[in-house]
Write a protein that holds these residues in place. Structure first.
Motif, mmCIF file in Angstrom:
data_model
loop_
_atom_site.group_PDB
_atom_site.id
_atom_site.type_symbol
_atom_site.label_atom_id
_atom_site.label_comp_id
_atom_site.label_asym_id
_atom_site.label_seq_id
_atom_site.Cartn_x
_atom_site.Cartn_y
_atom_site.Cartn_z
ATOM 1 N N UNK A 44 -40.372 34.826 -132.768
ATOM 2 C CA UNK A 44 -41.402 34.204 -131.866
ATOM 3 C C UNK A 44 -41.457 32.898 -131.815
ATOM 4 N N UNK A 45 -41.041 32.109 -133.097
ATOM 5 C CA UNK A 45 -41.091 30.732 -133.001
ATOM 6 C C UNK A 45 -39.659 29.970 -132.834
ATOM 7 N N UNK A 46 -38.814 30.873 -132.157
ATOM 8 C CA UNK A 46 -37.417 30.379 -131.719
ATOM 9 C C UNK A 46 -36.600 29.791 -132.570
ATOM 10 N N UNK A 47 -36.764 30.084 -133.896
ATOM 11 C CA UNK A 47 -36.147 29.478 -134.918
ATOM 12 C C UNK A 47 -34.842 30.190 -135.604
ATOM 13 N N UNK A 48 -35.018 31.495 -135.309
ATOM 14 C CA UNK A 48 -34.103 32.399 -135.972
ATOM 15 C C UNK A 48 -33.688 33.369 -134.864
ATOM 16 N N UNK A 49 -32.238 33.719 -134.949
ATOM 17 C CA UNK A 49 -31.653 34.751 -134.163
ATOM 18 C C UNK A 49 -31.242 35.863 -135.288
ATOM 19 N N UNK A 50 -31.755 37.255 -134.623
ATOM 20 C CA UNK A 50 -31.706 38.537 -135.369
ATOM 21 C C UNK A 50 -30.646 39.272 -134.617
ATOM 22 N N UNK A 51 -29.790 40.015 -135.470
ATOM 23 C CA UNK A 51 -28.951 40.931 -135.018
ATOM 24 C C UNK A 51 -28.537 42.030 -135.755
ATOM 25 N N UNK A 109 -18.698 44.261 -135.433
ATOM 26 C CA UNK A 109 -19.552 44.587 -134.507
ATOM 27 C C UNK A 109 -20.855 43.716 -134.640
ATOM 28 N N UNK A 110 -21.513 42.975 -133.713
ATOM 29 C CA UNK A 110 -22.810 42.424 -133.503
ATOM 30 C C UNK A 110 -23.474 43.166 -132.450
ATOM 31 N N UNK A 111 -24.755 43.601 -132.572
ATOM 32 C CA UNK A 111 -25.579 44.013 -131.510
ATOM 33 C C UNK A 111 -26.836 43.799 -131.393
ATOM 34 N N UNK A 112 -27.692 44.065 -130.512
ATOM 35 C CA UNK A 112 -29.236 43.867 -130.483
ATOM 36 C C UNK A 112 -29.605 42.253 -130.837
ATOM 37 N N UNK A 163 -12.808 47.602 -129.739
ATOM 38 C CA UNK A 163 -12.534 47.702 -131.158
ATOM 39 C C UNK A 163 -13.341 46.683 -131.743
ATOM 40 N N UNK A 164 -14.408 45.945 -131.053
ATOM 41 C CA UNK A 164 -15.368 45.004 -131.860
ATOM 42 C C UNK A 164 -16.436 44.602 -130.856
ATOM 43 N N UNK A 165 -17.523 43.874 -131.103
ATOM 44 C CA UNK A 165 -18.391 43.228 -130.182
ATOM 45 C C UNK A 165 -18.958 42.094 -130.716
ATOM 46 N N UNK A 166 -19.262 41.149 -129.741
ATOM 47 C CA UNK A 166 -19.353 39.706 -129.906
ATOM 48 C C UNK A 166 -20.734 39.373 -129.245
ATOM 49 N N UNK A 167 -21.760 38.463 -129.631
ATOM 50 C CA UNK A 167 -22.525 37.779 -128.903
ATOM 51 C C UNK A 167 -22.079 36.486 -128.190
ATOM 52 N N UNK A 168 -22.594 36.508 -126.842
ATOM 53 C CA UNK A 168 -22.252 35.354 -126.069
ATOM 54 C C UNK A 168 -23.576 34.788 -125.463
ATOM 55 N N UNK A 169 -23.631 33.324 -125.209
ATOM 56 C CA UNK A 169 -24.646 32.630 -124.711
ATOM 57 C C UNK A 169 -24.130 32.596 -123.042
#
Length: 167
Positions: A83-90, A75-78, A40-46
């Motif tokens: 490239x500069x490692x400063x931003x996470x897209x989802x 829901x968070x996916x993908x 019923x949901x999706x999360x991001x994990x390190x």
């Protein structure tokens, strides 16, 4: 999640309480960001390179509603790092209206590599109920299509993503 080493597949993370693992992204320091998809949901994990959970980056399971509806969950996916490692897209299903869950492309600042592997990964991702703290919505999806997904950041700050239409 599995790793392929020397022509052998090795289980690094089994399904567990976090949900079904999918869509891993490898960070330059060897850590992973992966999606834990629940019913019923999706999360991001390190995760570390061996699949151990370092931290839960999003918290998309909303408190239970009296009517039993799941429409407050998210829901968070993908996940993809710039490239500069400063931003996470989802992909994130916000803003949404009830059960209208068309995904938009969102971004959040990510700690700079100079912070080192022990730096706390993106604590500002916690509590992803809209609006995301310090987050930016990059796309406005077409209603009832599934939305915009699979952002791929390019050098120079451009994005390539899939946009679904009813045509």
């Amino acid at each position: 999640l599995y790793a392929l080493r020397d022509a052998q597949f090795t289980l690094i993370v089994a399904h567990g309480d976090a949900g079904m693992w999918m869509q891993p992204t490898v960070l330059p320091d060897g850590r992973l960001i992966a999606v834990a998809r629940a019913q019923d949901h999706a999360d991001l994990y390190a995760l570390d390179a061996n699949g151990h959970v370092l931290s839960q980056l999003t918290h998309n399971l909303a408190p239970p509603r009296k009517d039993g509806s799941l429409e407050d969950n998210h829901w968070s996916f993908h996940p993809r790092l710039s490239a500069d490692q400063s931003t996470l897209y989802m992909d994130f299903d916000s803003p949404k209206n009830g059960f209208l869950v068309d995904f938009a492309i969102w971004s959040v600042p990510w700690p700079q590599p100079a912070a080192g592997p022990s730096a706390s990964p993106a604590a500002h991702l916690n509590n992803t109920s809209p609006p995301l703290p310090r987050a930016k919505q990059w796309s406005i999806p077409n209603d009832y299509t599934g939305g915009d997904v699979e952002a791929t950041p390019l050098p120079g700050g451009q994005l390539v993503f899939v946009r679904y239409l009813i045509d």
